[in-house]
Write a protein that holds these residues in place. Structure first.
Motif, PDB file in Angstrom:
ATOM      1  N   LEU A 281      82.349 -55.885  89.200  1.00  0.00           N
ATOM      2  CA  LEU A 281      82.686 -56.096  90.611  1.00  0.00           C
ATOM      3  C   LEU A 281      81.452 -56.573  91.387  1.00  0.00           C
ATOM      4  CD1 LEU A 281      84.246 -55.605  93.309  1.00  0.00           C
ATOM      5  CD2 LEU A 281      83.657 -53.209  93.085  1.00  0.00           C
ATOM      6  N   ILE A 282      80.327 -55.922  91.152  1.00  0.00           N
ATOM      7  CA  ILE A 282      79.099 -56.282  91.876  1.00  0.00           C
ATOM      8  C   ILE A 282      78.656 -57.693  91.471  1.00  0.00           C
ATOM      9  CG2 ILE A 282      76.660 -55.639  92.215  1.00  0.00           C
ATOM     10  CD1 ILE A 282      77.644 -52.662  91.838  1.00  0.00           C
ATOM     11  N   ASP A 283      78.810 -58.041  90.211  1.00  0.00           N
ATOM     12  CA  ASP A 283      78.463 -59.394  89.758  1.00  0.00           C
ATOM     13  C   ASP A 283      79.337 -60.450  90.444  1.00  0.00           C
ATOM     14  OD1 ASP A 283      76.533 -58.331  88.129  1.00  0.00           O
ATOM     15  OD2 ASP A 283      77.776 -58.330  86.312  1.00  0.00           O
ATOM     16  N   VAL A 284      80.638 -60.146  90.560  1.00  0.00           N
ATOM     17  CA  VAL A 284      81.542 -61.095  91.243  1.00  0.00           C
ATOM     18  C   VAL A 284      81.088 -61.271  92.690  1.00  0.00           C
ATOM     19  CG1 VAL A 284      83.903 -61.393  92.148  1.00  0.00           C
ATOM     20  CG2 VAL A 284      83.567 -60.726  89.767  1.00  0.00           C
ATOM     21  N   MET A 285      80.750 -60.159  93.347  1.00  0.00           N
ATOM     22  CA  MET A 285      80.293 -60.246  94.746  1.00  0.00           C
ATOM     23  C   MET A 285      79.041 -61.098  94.855  1.00  0.00           C
ATOM     24  SD  MET A 285      80.571 -56.433  96.259  1.00  0.00           S
ATOM     25  CE  MET A 285      80.139 -56.845  97.953  1.00  0.00           C
ATOM     26  N   ALA A 286      78.093 -60.847  93.929  1.00  0.00           N
ATOM     27  CA  ALA A 286      76.786 -61.507  94.010  1.00  0.00           C
ATOM     28  C   ALA A 286      76.934 -63.026  93.888  1.00  0.00           C
ATOM     29  CB  ALA A 286      75.871 -60.975  92.907  1.00  0.00           C
ATOM     30  N   SER A 287      77.890 -63.483  93.111  1.00  0.00           N
ATOM     31  CA  SER A 287      78.005 -64.934  92.916  1.00  0.00           C
ATOM     32  C   SER A 287      79.123 -65.534  93.764  1.00  0.00           C
ATOM     33  CB  SER A 287      78.242 -65.234  91.431  1.00  0.00           C
ATOM     34  OG  SER A 287      79.397 -64.549  91.030  1.00  0.00           O
ATOM     35  N   SER A 288      79.645 -64.775  94.731  1.00  0.00           N
ATOM     36  CA  SER A 288      80.798 -65.267  95.498  1.00  0.00           C
ATOM     37  C   SER A 288      80.363 -66.137  96.674  1.00  0.00           C
ATOM     38  CB  SER A 288      81.604 -64.085  96.019  1.00  0.00           C
ATOM     39  OG  SER A 288      80.908 -63.508  97.108  1.00  0.00           O
ATOM     40  N   ARG A 289      81.354 -66.837  97.233  1.00  0.00           N
ATOM     41  CA  ARG A 289      81.101 -67.658  98.422  1.00  0.00           C
ATOM     42  C   ARG A 289      81.542 -66.928  99.693  1.00  0.00           C
ATOM     43  NH1 ARG A 289      84.393 -72.907  97.865  1.00  0.00           N
ATOM     44  NH2 ARG A 289      86.057 -71.444  97.330  1.00  0.00           N
ATOM     45  N   HIS A 290      82.602 -66.133  99.573  1.00  0.00           N
ATOM     46  CA  HIS A 290      83.240 -65.585 100.774  1.00  0.00           C
ATOM     47  C   HIS A 290      83.169 -64.068 100.906  1.00  0.00           C
ATOM     48  CE1 HIS A 290      84.918 -69.478 101.719  1.00  0.00           C
ATOM     49  NE2 HIS A 290      85.379 -69.581 100.487  1.00  0.00           N
ATOM     50  N   ILE A 291      82.747 -63.376  99.842  1.00  0.00           N
ATOM     51  CA  ILE A 291      82.788 -61.907  99.916  1.00  0.00           C
ATOM     52  C   ILE A 291      81.573 -61.419 100.698  1.00  0.00           C
ATOM     53  CG2 ILE A 291      83.054 -59.778  98.577  1.00  0.00           C
ATOM     54  CD1 ILE A 291      84.796 -61.614  96.932  1.00  0.00           C
ATOM     55  N   ALA A 292      81.844 -60.714 101.787  1.00  0.00           N
ATOM     56  CA  ALA A 292      80.776 -60.262 102.682  1.00  0.00           C
ATOM     57  C   ALA A 292      79.824 -59.335 101.933  1.00  0.00           C
ATOM     58  CB  ALA A 292      81.386 -59.551 103.882  1.00  0.00           C
ATOM     59  N   HIS A 293      78.556 -59.416 102.298  1.00  0.00           N
ATOM     60  CA  HIS A 293      77.538 -58.567 101.677  1.00  0.00           C
ATOM     61  C   HIS A 293      77.542 -57.191 102.340  1.00  0.00           C
ATOM     62  CE1 HIS A 293      75.155 -62.105  99.781  1.00  0.00           C
ATOM     63  NE2 HIS A 293      76.408 -62.028  99.385  1.00  0.00           N
ATOM     64  N   GLN A 294      78.622 -56.501 102.099  1.00  0.00           N
ATOM     65  CA  GLN A 294      78.816 -55.181 102.695  1.00  0.00           C
ATOM     66  C   GLN A 294      79.534 -54.313 101.680  1.00  0.00           C
ATOM     67  OE1 GLN A 294      82.038 -55.028 105.457  1.00  0.00           O
ATOM     68  NE2 GLN A 294      81.846 -52.822 105.623  1.00  0.00           N
ATOM     69  N   PHE A 295      79.114 -53.062 101.551  1.00  0.00           N
ATOM     70  CA  PHE A 295      79.749 -52.175 100.580  1.00  0.00           C
ATOM     71  C   PHE A 295      79.881 -50.789 101.187  1.00  0.00           C
ATOM     72  CE2 PHE A 295      80.876 -50.478  96.509  1.00  0.00           C
ATOM     73  CZ  PHE A 295      81.239 -51.576  95.725  1.00  0.00           C
ATOM     74  N   HIS A 296      81.122 -50.335 101.323  1.00  0.00           N
ATOM     75  CA  HIS A 296      81.352 -48.977 101.819  1.00  0.00           C
ATOM     76  C   HIS A 296      81.615 -48.093 100.599  1.00  0.00           C
ATOM     77  CE1 HIS A 296      82.303 -45.757 104.466  1.00  0.00           C
ATOM     78  NE2 HIS A 296      83.526 -45.637 104.002  1.00  0.00           N
ATOM     79  N   LEU A 297      80.679 -47.157 100.350  1.00  0.00           N
ATOM     80  CA  LEU A 297      80.732 -46.365  99.120  1.00  0.00           C
ATOM     81  C   LEU A 297      80.602 -44.879  99.477  1.00  0.00           C
ATOM     82  CD1 LEU A 297      80.765 -46.834  95.994  1.00  0.00           C
ATOM     83  CD2 LEU A 297      78.281 -46.729  96.061  1.00  0.00           C
ATOM     84  N   PRO A 298      81.733 -44.218  99.767  1.00  0.00           N
ATOM     85  CA  PRO A 298      81.648 -42.823 100.204  1.00  0.00           C
ATOM     86  C   PRO A 298      80.974 -41.916  99.181  1.00  0.00           C
ATOM     87  CG  PRO A 298      83.798 -43.724 100.725  1.00  0.00           C
ATOM     88  CD  PRO A 298      83.110 -44.726  99.830  1.00  0.00           C
ATOM     89  N   MET A 299      79.924 -41.223  99.620  1.00  0.00           N
ATOM     90  CA  MET A 299      79.183 -40.334  98.722  1.00  0.00           C
ATOM     91  C   MET A 299      79.706 -38.897  98.851  1.00  0.00           C
ATOM     92  SD  MET A 299      75.053 -39.828  98.476  1.00  0.00           S
ATOM     93  CE  MET A 299      74.783 -38.813  99.912  1.00  0.00           C
ATOM     94  N   GLN A 300      80.113 -38.529 100.044  1.00  0.00           N
ATOM     95  CA  GLN A 300      80.686 -37.209 100.399  1.00  0.00           C
ATOM     96  C   GLN A 300      79.667 -36.079 100.389  1.00  0.00           C
ATOM     97  OE1 GLN A 300      83.332 -37.849 101.708  1.00  0.00           O
ATOM     98  NE2 GLN A 300      84.579 -39.273 100.540  1.00  0.00           N
ATOM     99  N   SER A 301      78.814 -36.003  99.370  1.00  0.00           N
ATOM    100  CA  SER A 301      77.787 -34.952  99.333  1.00  0.00           C
ATOM    101  C   SER A 301      76.660 -35.427  98.423  1.00  0.00           C
ATOM    102  CB  SER A 301      78.376 -33.651  98.792  1.00  0.00           C
ATOM    103  OG  SER A 301      77.326 -32.729  98.512  1.00  0.00           O
TER     104      SER A 301
END
Ligand code: SAH
Ligand code: SF4
Ligand code: F3S
Length: 472
Positions: A281-301
């Protein structure tokens, strides 16, 4: 068993009979009285609920209602509720309480309550007994049946409390009345299978079910063709997308397919669960044209013991691995997270571990919540943390994060950023506001023509929550 959990075209067509019946009744009323019937839809909760409300409003329009934003003008009020924390439920109940006066003034007013809160039997019963002026109640499994339920309620005149369906399915083809002409929600899947021990969502949204890739791709293509600039893909855990489909097609495949659509737009998604956020998934994002450079990754604790008690299926080492890989592949990535303070059994040392993780990861922004026990979830039965301790920890967490957020925003001063303008700011009417690629809020002096368009701005000052600058 169905192959994919999708309602058939025939099942969906059933509703059209009721839509048509409602439409002719509403048209007859308009012809007689000279004014259309009006519907008001109020939404609590997350983006998934906002997306559902756009369908409720779309169905209302199809049934011949005009949408109003003034409840006192409405002939139909639909309250779409949330159950995530006690506060969300109390807010919804309090608003429903206020509508009693509107009903007293206009006895023909129809009041409906739907969404996550009333998917719980005890809340359905509460509405039945304590809010006798509420006419129609249905949960999230019956959203697509709204036309039939409303029609039955009106034709029979009796209050209607709809039982939940035995299986939660995907309804395609419902009309959507989008609130914005340039930002859009696209649900890619519904439900959740994770049963985090604090969370009510799996009980009120059913099991995970994915929309067919073609349906999602078609919807995004249409949005881009209509000029939408910012499209957010929604699911409780988008990383599970496709697991229930018969063909092999995962979330990274979906993102790659959507990235091939040409246009001047950004694609975002939420929410990612760390247990299955993949390198692919991260590789697809890194080489994409339109996917925003933003990642919401809930850690919770930030405590491994608490993460285990929360049933999250990852530890802090795994979490850091994802963060490090994200920053390695996408150096300008904005990383945001959700944190719960005061989960049952959280000790001062556990809480300190959360603060340590904040210092290590350095999130751009954090959504923090005080743990709220939810009836029927395992954590509600565990030994609770004292409320005073919870709120004291909450304040400490905010203070630590505010400093980090300012430091994260500081390097953006003087840079040229592309911002999608949302028009005059509600909180700061002297300025216009918009969102950066990383979804940070930016304020600047704009013009009405900027609304819905990309502008370039240079931040001159920052705080923990926003960037302030001038248009280039
Ligand atoms: N599916 C998403 C989040 C959905 S709810 C995910 O897994 O990340 C949004 C956030 O609300 C959660 O991330 C969690 O931080 C918070 N939340 C959920 N249940 C809660 C509860 N009982 N008390 C306090 N916060 C809660
Ligand atoms: Fe709730 Fe966990 Fe599902 Fe998110 S992944 S909706 S927190 S049960
Ligand atoms: Fe609330 Fe339901 Fe969303 S509980 S957070 S509206 S999925």
């Amino acid at each position: 068993m169905r192959e994919n959990k999708i309602l058939t075209a025939e099942e969906m067509a059933e509703q059209e009979v009721y839509v048509a019946r409602m439409r002719s009744a509403n048209q007859a009323f308009a012809a007689q009285s000279g004014a259309s019937r009006r519907a008001f839809v109020l939404t609590f909760g997350c983006q998934q609920n906002e997306a559902d409300s756009e369908k409720i409003a779309g169905l209302c329009e199809a049934m011949g209602y005009e949408i109003t934003y003034a409840p006192e003008d409405a002939d139909l009020i639909m309250v779409n509720t949330c159950a995530i924390r006690e506060h969300a439920e109390q807010k919804a109940l309090s608003i429903v309480g206020q509508y009693k006066h509107l009903k007293a003034k206009k006895p023909t007013l129809v009041i409906g309550v739907c969404g996550c809160m009333v998917t719980q039997e005890h809340r359905k019963d509460e509405i039945k007994h304590r809010y006798p002026y509420v006419d129609l109640v249905f949960g999230t499994s019956s959203l697509h049946r709204f036309p039939r339920l409303l029609c039955e309620k009106l034709e029979r005149g009796k209050r209607l409390f709809c039982p939940e369906e035995s299986e939660y399915l995907v309804a395609e083809g419902l009309p959507i009345r989008r609130e914005s002409s340039y930002r859009a929600w696209v649900s890619i899947m519904y439900g959740c299978n994770n049963f985090c021990s604090y969370c009510i969502v799996p009980y009120v949204r059913g099991r995970e079910r994915s929309r067919a890739p073609e349906a999602i791709i078609r919807e995004v293509e249409e949005l881009v063709a209509r000029g939408y600039r910012d499209i957010t893909l929604l699911g409780q855990n988008v990383n599970s997308y496709g697991k229930d489909l018969t063909e092999r097609f995962d979330f990274a495949d979906l993102l790659a397919a959507l990235d091939r659509i040409d246009g001047d737009h950004r694609i975002r998604f939420m929410t990612s669960h760390p247990k299955d956020a993949s390198r692919k998934l991260i590789d697809v994002m890194a080489s994409s044209r339109h996917i925003a450079h933003q990642f919401h990754l809930p850690m919770q604790s930030g405590s491994d013991a608490i993460l285990c008690a929360m049933n999250r299926h990852y530890d802090t080492a795994r979490y850091l691995e994802i963060v490090d890989y994200l920053r390695e592949r996408i150096p300008d990535i904005t990383i945001t997270s959700d944190i719960i303070v005061g989960f049952p059994g959280e000790t001062e040392a556990d809480f300190q571990s959360t603060l340590d993780m904040l210092a290590r990861v350095r999130f751009d922004m954090l959504y923090s919540f005080i743990y709220s026990p939810r009836k029927g979830t395992p954590a509600a039965e565990m030994e609770q943390v004292d409320p005073a301790v919870k709120s004291e920890r909450f304040s400490r967490l905010l203070a630590v994060q505010n400093e980090i957020a300012v430091e994260r925003n500081q390097p953006l001063i003087g840079k040229t950023l592309r911002v999608l303008c949302d028009g005059v700011s509600k909180n700061n009417p002297a300025l216009y506001s918009g969102r950066t690629e990383g979804n940070k809020i930016a304020f600047f002096e704009g013009t009405p023509e900027d609304t819905g368009r990309y502008i370039e701005m240079i931040p001159e000052r920052v705080d923990a929550f926003a960037l302030y600058g001038t248009k280039k």
